[in-house]
Motif scaffolding. Structure first.
Motif, mmCIF file in Angstrom:
data_model
loop_
_atom_site.group_PDB
_atom_site.id
_atom_site.type_symbol
_atom_site.label_atom_id
_atom_site.label_comp_id
_atom_site.label_asym_id
_atom_site.label_seq_id
_atom_site.Cartn_x
_atom_site.Cartn_y
_atom_site.Cartn_z
ATOM 1 N N ASP A 133 0.850 -1.191 0.000
ATOM 2 C CA ASP A 133 0.000 0.000 0.000
ATOM 3 C C ASP A 133 0.885 1.240 0.000
ATOM 4 O O ASP A 133 1.648 1.465 0.940
ATOM 5 C CB ASP A 133 -0.927 -0.013 1.218
ATOM 6 N N LEU A 134 0.800 2.031 -1.051
ATOM 7 C CA LEU A 134 1.683 3.172 -1.256
ATOM 8 C C LEU A 134 0.920 4.486 -1.293
ATOM 9 O O LEU A 134 -0.230 4.531 -1.732
ATOM 10 C CB LEU A 134 2.421 3.023 -2.593
ATOM 11 N N ALA A 135 1.584 5.538 -0.898
ATOM 12 C CA ALA A 135 1.040 6.892 -1.050
ATOM 13 C C ALA A 135 1.178 7.302 -2.526
ATOM 14 O O ALA A 135 1.857 6.638 -3.308
ATOM 15 C CB ALA A 135 1.812 7.859 -0.156
ATOM 16 N N LEU A 136 0.541 8.403 -2.865
ATOM 17 C CA LEU A 136 0.583 8.885 -4.243
ATOM 18 C C LEU A 136 1.589 10.024 -4.399
ATOM 19 O O LEU A 136 1.886 10.750 -3.446
ATOM 20 C CB LEU A 136 -0.807 9.336 -4.672
ATOM 21 N N ALA A 137 2.092 10.185 -5.605
ATOM 22 C CA ALA A 137 3.069 11.221 -5.923
ATOM 23 C C ALA A 137 2.431 12.606 -5.807
ATOM 24 O O ALA A 137 1.200 12.747 -5.884
ATOM 25 C CB ALA A 137 3.614 10.999 -7.331
ATOM 26 N N PRO A 138 3.247 13.642 -5.655
ATOM 27 C CA PRO A 138 2.729 15.015 -5.554
ATOM 28 C C PRO A 138 1.972 15.488 -6.797
ATOM 29 O O PRO A 138 1.264 16.481 -6.739
ATOM 30 C CB PRO A 138 3.998 15.855 -5.350
ATOM 31 N N THR A 139 2.074 14.777 -7.894
ATOM 32 C CA THR A 139 1.380 15.141 -9.137
ATOM 33 C C THR A 139 -0.073 14.679 -9.156
ATOM 34 O O THR A 139 -0.766 14.844 -10.160
ATOM 35 C CB THR A 139 2.116 14.517 -10.341
ATOM 36 N N PHE A 140 -0.549 14.123 -8.038
ATOM 37 C CA PHE A 140 -1.883 13.522 -7.971
ATOM 38 C C PHE A 140 -2.990 14.446 -8.486
ATOM 39 O O PHE A 140 -3.788 14.041 -9.344
ATOM 40 C CB PHE A 140 -2.176 13.077 -6.533
ATOM 41 N N SER A 141 -3.073 15.668 -7.995
ATOM 42 C CA SER A 141 -4.172 16.575 -8.383
ATOM 43 C C SER A 141 -4.191 16.833 -9.887
ATOM 44 O O SER A 141 -5.258 16.826 -10.510
ATOM 45 C CB SER A 141 -4.058 17.905 -7.635
ATOM 46 N N LYS A 142 -3.043 17.050 -10.461
ATOM 47 C CA LYS A 142 -2.963 17.302 -11.901
ATOM 48 C C LYS A 142 -3.387 16.053 -12.687
ATOM 49 O O LYS A 142 -4.106 16.151 -13.683
ATOM 50 C CB LYS A 142 -1.553 17.720 -12.288
ATOM 51 N N GLU A 143 -2.981 14.880 -12.208
ATOM 52 C CA GLU A 143 -3.362 13.638 -12.876
ATOM 53 C C GLU A 143 -4.867 13.399 -12.791
ATOM 54 O O GLU A 143 -5.475 12.896 -13.740
ATOM 55 C CB GLU A 143 -2.588 12.460 -12.271
ATOM 56 N N VAL A 144 -5.489 13.759 -11.671
ATOM 57 C CA VAL A 144 -6.945 13.627 -11.518
ATOM 58 C C VAL A 144 -7.657 14.479 -12.565
ATOM 59 O O VAL A 144 -8.632 14.026 -13.183
ATOM 60 C CB VAL A 144 -7.391 14.002 -10.086
ATOM 61 N N GLU A 145 -7.182 15.673 -12.799
ATOM 62 C CA GLU A 145 -7.787 16.551 -13.813
ATOM 63 C C GLU A 145 -7.745 15.904 -15.195
ATOM 64 O O GLU A 145 -8.730 15.952 -15.943
ATOM 65 C CB GLU A 145 -7.057 17.898 -13.855
ATOM 66 N N ILE A 146 -6.607 15.320 -15.534
ATOM 67 C CA ILE A 146 -6.456 14.685 -16.844
ATOM 68 C C ILE A 146 -7.404 13.491 -16.972
ATOM 69 O O ILE A 146 -8.072 13.323 -17.997
ATOM 70 C CB ILE A 146 -4.991 14.260 -17.063
ATOM 71 N N ILE A 147 -7.483 12.681 -15.937
ATOM 72 C CA ILE A 147 -8.364 11.506 -15.964
ATOM 73 C C ILE A 147 -9.821 11.948 -16.103
ATOM 74 O O ILE A 147 -10.581 11.385 -16.898
ATOM 75 C CB ILE A 147 -8.177 10.649 -14.697
ATOM 76 N N THR A 148 -10.218 12.959 -15.348
ATOM 77 C CA THR A 148 -11.594 13.453 -15.387
ATOM 78 C C THR A 148 -12.005 13.837 -16.806
ATOM 79 O O THR A 148 -13.137 13.572 -17.224
ATOM 80 C CB THR A 148 -11.759 14.655 -14.431
ATOM 81 N N SER A 149 -11.085 14.422 -17.558
ATOM 82 C CA SER A 149 -11.400 14.851 -18.926
ATOM 83 C C SER A 149 -11.641 13.668 -19.866
ATOM 84 O O SER A 149 -12.200 13.838 -20.946
ATOM 85 C CB SER A 149 -10.277 15.733 -19.475
ATOM 86 N N LYS A 150 -11.250 12.465 -19.477
ATOM 87 C CA LYS A 150 -11.394 11.281 -20.322
ATOM 88 C C LYS A 150 -12.633 10.443 -19.990
ATOM 89 O O LYS A 150 -12.890 9.436 -20.643
ATOM 90 C CB LYS A 150 -10.155 10.393 -20.180
ATOM 91 N N LEU A 151 -13.371 10.839 -18.965
ATOM 92 C CA LEU A 151 -14.524 10.047 -18.515
ATOM 93 C C LEU A 151 -15.826 10.568 -19.104
ATOM 94 O O LEU A 151 -15.920 11.737 -19.477
ATOM 95 C CB LEU A 151 -14.595 10.077 -16.988
ATOM 96 N N PRO A 152 -16.856 9.710 -19.149
ATOM 97 C CA PRO A 152 -18.159 10.167 -19.656
ATOM 98 C C PRO A 152 -18.730 11.259 -18.751
ATOM 99 O O PRO A 152 -18.493 11.266 -17.544
ATOM 100 C CB PRO A 152 -19.026 8.906 -19.618
ATOM 101 N N ARG A 153 -19.453 12.181 -19.347
ATOM 102 C CA ARG A 153 -20.024 13.301 -18.569
ATOM 103 C C ARG A 153 -21.139 12.854 -17.654
ATOM 104 O O ARG A 153 -21.315 13.373 -16.572
ATOM 105 C CB ARG A 153 -20.520 14.382 -19.519
ATOM 106 N N THR A 154 -21.918 11.886 -18.095
ATOM 107 C CA THR A 154 -23.032 11.391 -17.284
ATOM 108 C C THR A 154 -22.611 10.096 -16.609
ATOM 109 O O THR A 154 -22.373 9.095 -17.275
ATOM 110 C CB THR A 154 -24.272 11.135 -18.171
ATOM 111 N N LEU A 155 -22.534 10.113 -15.298
ATOM 112 C CA LEU A 155 -22.099 8.947 -14.555
ATOM 113 C C LEU A 155 -23.245 8.181 -13.902
ATOM 114 O O LEU A 155 -23.033 7.113 -13.343
ATOM 115 C CB LEU A 155 -21.095 9.372 -13.471
#
Length: 177
Positions: free
Chosen positions: A23-45
């Motif tokens: 079980d590992l912690a996440l890198a400091p780039t986490f917030s920026k990576e979340v933004e990128i992932i969000t842009s790739k997901l369907p708008r209606t969940l």
């Protein structure tokens, strides 16, 4: 069935370390990576069931991506268990231990861990359960190994060939059948 497979973001660990189910912690780039992932997901969940590996690098991403949704953790979505190799440098694993696994990782388990076939079987059991529950749409936050295994299942790819699928941190893969 429509599935979005999401690999966790970059973990806070040096290169060359075997970390499977650690079980590992996440890198400091986490917030920026979340933004990128969000842009790739369907708008209606709304129609999607959302699942995650219980390991922090996945469950934390699930909470960040879907703060107002019911996210179910399932241990079958965990990464390969590397047993006694966990948290060791790949270069420090004795050749007499690693060579048999490298020659047949599909069937040969890591010492004290599991084989890729065992990981595949638990992923198949998870997907089969979704199908039995008539879950038509799912988002799964998991690791590289389970993503390759589920991809192999959907695309009928031999397990030994499934590692040709490159899955980067934060990668989003859509599968349908």
């Amino acid at each position: 069935m429509e599935i979005y497979l999401i690999r966790h973001t970059k973990p806070a660990i040096g290169k060359g370390i075997c970390y499977g189910q650690s079980d590992l912690a996440l890198a400091p780039t986490f917030s920026k990576e979340v933004e990128i992932i969000t842009s790739k997901l369907p708008r209606t969940l709304a129609p999607f069931a959302i699942f995650t590996s219980p390991l922090t690098r996945c469950s934390q991403l699930a909470k960040a991506l879907f703060p107002r949704h019911d996210v179910k953790a399932d241990s079958r979505l965990m990464e390969l268990h590397f047993g006694t190799w966990e948290m060791k440098s790949w270069n420090d694993i004795p050749k007499e231990e690693i060579n048999p696994w490298m020659e047949d990782f599909v069937r040969v388990p890591c010492p004290g861990g599991e084989s890729y076939r065992q990981l595949y079987d638990r992923c198949v059991a998870f997907i089969t359960e979704l199908q039995q529950q008539k879950t038509d749409k799912a988002i799964i936050i998991t690791h590289g190994g389970p993503i390759r295994a589920i991809h192999a299942l959907f695309k009928d790819i031999p397990l030994k060939d499934s590692f040709s699928l490159k899955v980067g941190y934060g990668e989003v893969l859509k599968l349908e059948n």
